[in-house]
Design an enzyme around this catalytic site. Structure first.
Site, short mmCIF file in Angstrom:
data_model
loop_
_atom_site.label_atom_id
_atom_site.label_comp_id
_atom_site.label_asym_id
_atom_site.label_seq_id
_atom_site.Cartn_x
_atom_site.Cartn_y
_atom_site.Cartn_z
N LYS A 249 0.84 -1.20 0.00
CA LYS A 249 0.00 0.00 0.00
C LYS A 249 0.87 1.25 0.00
O LYS A 249 1.89 1.31 0.70
CB LYS A 249 -0.92 -0.02 1.23
CG LYS A 249 -2.01 1.06 1.23
CD LYS A 249 -2.95 0.87 2.41
CE LYS A 249 -4.11 1.85 2.38
NZ LYS A 249 -5.07 1.61 3.49
N SER B 76 -9.86 1.46 2.08
CA SER B 76 -8.97 2.28 1.28
C SER B 76 -7.86 1.51 0.58
O SER B 76 -7.19 2.02 -0.31
CB SER B 76 -8.33 3.35 2.18
OG SER B 76 -7.49 2.78 3.17
N SER C 258 -10.47 -0.89 6.13
CA SER C 258 -9.75 -0.71 4.87
C SER C 258 -9.06 -1.95 4.33
O SER C 258 -8.57 -1.94 3.20
CB SER C 258 -8.73 0.42 5.01
OG SER C 258 -9.38 1.66 5.18
#
Length: 416
Positions: A42, A118, A142
């Site tokens: 990420k 996310s 997320s």
């Protein structure tokens, strides 16, 4: 001659799943637990020699990272090959994964539908087979929302179980570091590397809790049907699902959860918010601006109430897990997010069930269910992580068909 998995993964990585693909040397055999596996990172974890953008153009003048985030370093040392930085909601501030700067990742299960957020790009990359593991964070769901939307497994550990050194924060109160994978064995191995210790043998109690007044209203019909099917599978596997009231949920409803990310994001992204306001997604700045509505006593009260809720949950759950649909909705179409009112409504729904684990400082896992884009979530109190990890090994094979999307739903144009 076949290329090594990392070279193949990097060749298949593409926008909008990735903000940048790494070009560093391919690691040699390490005999580590992640040897030969690929990891999509990420875009808020530092990777030495690369810029950490957190999905934001406002950070594109930041210097290159001088060392790996601790989670990245542990995975690299365990033999994993790093594919690239994956796309995400800017600053990780929504559950839908929309990003106006780098594009919005889509789930490969349903044409035109979002991957969730996310940690959106990581979920899509793993679901498409580009990477074996997605390293991500979870502030309100997320890791679990995109896992559900993309038909894979997502795990949010107890926050202090995995160090967050070298990761850009959204809310230091609620953030945790975890992973997504296509199978329980890979997820288990990755989590043991991240926490730098094996999990103790621990069995999940056969009694699971279904809260009477939380998490099951406003379900999409397909979600409701898939969840009822999952209840039958769990029952046949020997689990007893009891519907009951949990008093700590009454306190939970009194908590203004948004206080944490709104206030704390202004700390962690102070310079970007103050100086580069016009370069940040307006939907993100609107949430950050809400910090101005929170007084110091309000924030202190929220912190105190949150800790009371966490202690109460630990006491009331007695080692058992809560079972719920991961999200009450199917993956929305990307086009549906253009409308501001629809975006806010869908974002709140996506985060509604998953945020519970972050507030109680607990752990949670999402497993895929038969309908494409639907997940089953188990939530346990803090430091009950081993029970969920070991339960996933038993339950994932029972729900193996859940990982296969319904015929005709795969978006072939988005696959490599």
């Amino acid at each position: 001659m076949t290329s090594d998995p990392l070279t193949l993964a990097r060749a298949r990585a593409k926008a909008p799943d990735f903000t940048q693909v790494f070009t560093g040397p391919v690691p040699g055999p390490s005999d580590g637990p992640l040897d030969g596996l690929t990891v999509a990172v990420k875009d808020l974890f530092d990777v030495q020699g690369y810029q950490t953008r957190a999905g934001s153009k406002a950070r594109d003048t930041r210097p290159l990272a001088t060392k790996d985030a601790l989670a990245v370093a542990r995975m690299r040392a365990a033999g994993a090959g790093l594919v690239g930085h994956t796309n995400m909601t800017e600053f990780a501030y929504s559950g839908l994964g929309q990003n106006p700067h780098y594009g919005t990742p889509l789930t490969p299960l349903i044409a035109g539908a979002i991957a969730g957020g996310s940690t959106s790009g990581g979920a899509s990359a793993v679901a498409r087979g580009v990477a074996d593991i997605a390293l991500g964070t979870d502030t309100g769901g997320s890791l679990r929302i995109p896992a559900a939307f993309c038909g894979i497994i997502g795990f949010k550990p107890t926050a202090d179980d995995v160090p967050r050194d070298g990761a850009v924060a959204l809310s230091h109160t609620l953030d945790s570091v975890g992973v997504m994978a296509r199978d329980a064995l890979t997820l288990h191995a990755a989590m043991e590397v991240l926490r730098d210790a094996p999990y103790d043998e621990a069995e999940l109690p056969q009694e699971l809790i279904l809260p009477r007044s939380f998490g099951r209203d406003a379900l999409d019909p397909q979600v409701a049907e898939a969840f009822e099917d999952a209840r039958e599978v769990l029952t046949e596997a020997g689990y007893r699902i009891i519907e009951m009231d949990l008093p700590f949920l009454d306190l939970y409803r009194q908590l203004e959860i948004w206080h944490f990310s709104a206030v704390e994001s202004r700390l962690h992204h102070a310079s970007e918010y103050a100086e580069l306001h016009d370069r940040i997604d307006s939907r993100v700045t609107k949430r950050m601006a809400r910090a101005d509505e929170v007084t110091a006593p309000d924030y202190a009260r929220s912190l105190l109430l949150r800790e009371t809720i966490a202690r109460s949950a630990k006491r009331e759950l007695l080692g058992r897990a809560i079972v719920l649909p991961t999200t009450p909705i199917l993956p929305p179409q990307l086009s549906a997010l253009e409308d501001e009112e629809a975006f806010n409504r869908l974002n709140q729904l996506a985060l509604r069930n998953t945020s519970l684990a972050n507030v109680i400082d607990g752990c949670a896992i999402s497993l895929p269910l038969p309908h494409a884009g639907v997940g089953l979530m188990l939530v346990a109190a803090r430091h009950e992580d081993a029970k969920l990890i070991h339960a996933a090994h038993e339950l994932a094979p029972l729900l193996a068909a859940c990982a296969v999307p319904e015929e005709g739903t795969i978006d072939k144009s988005y696959q490599n």
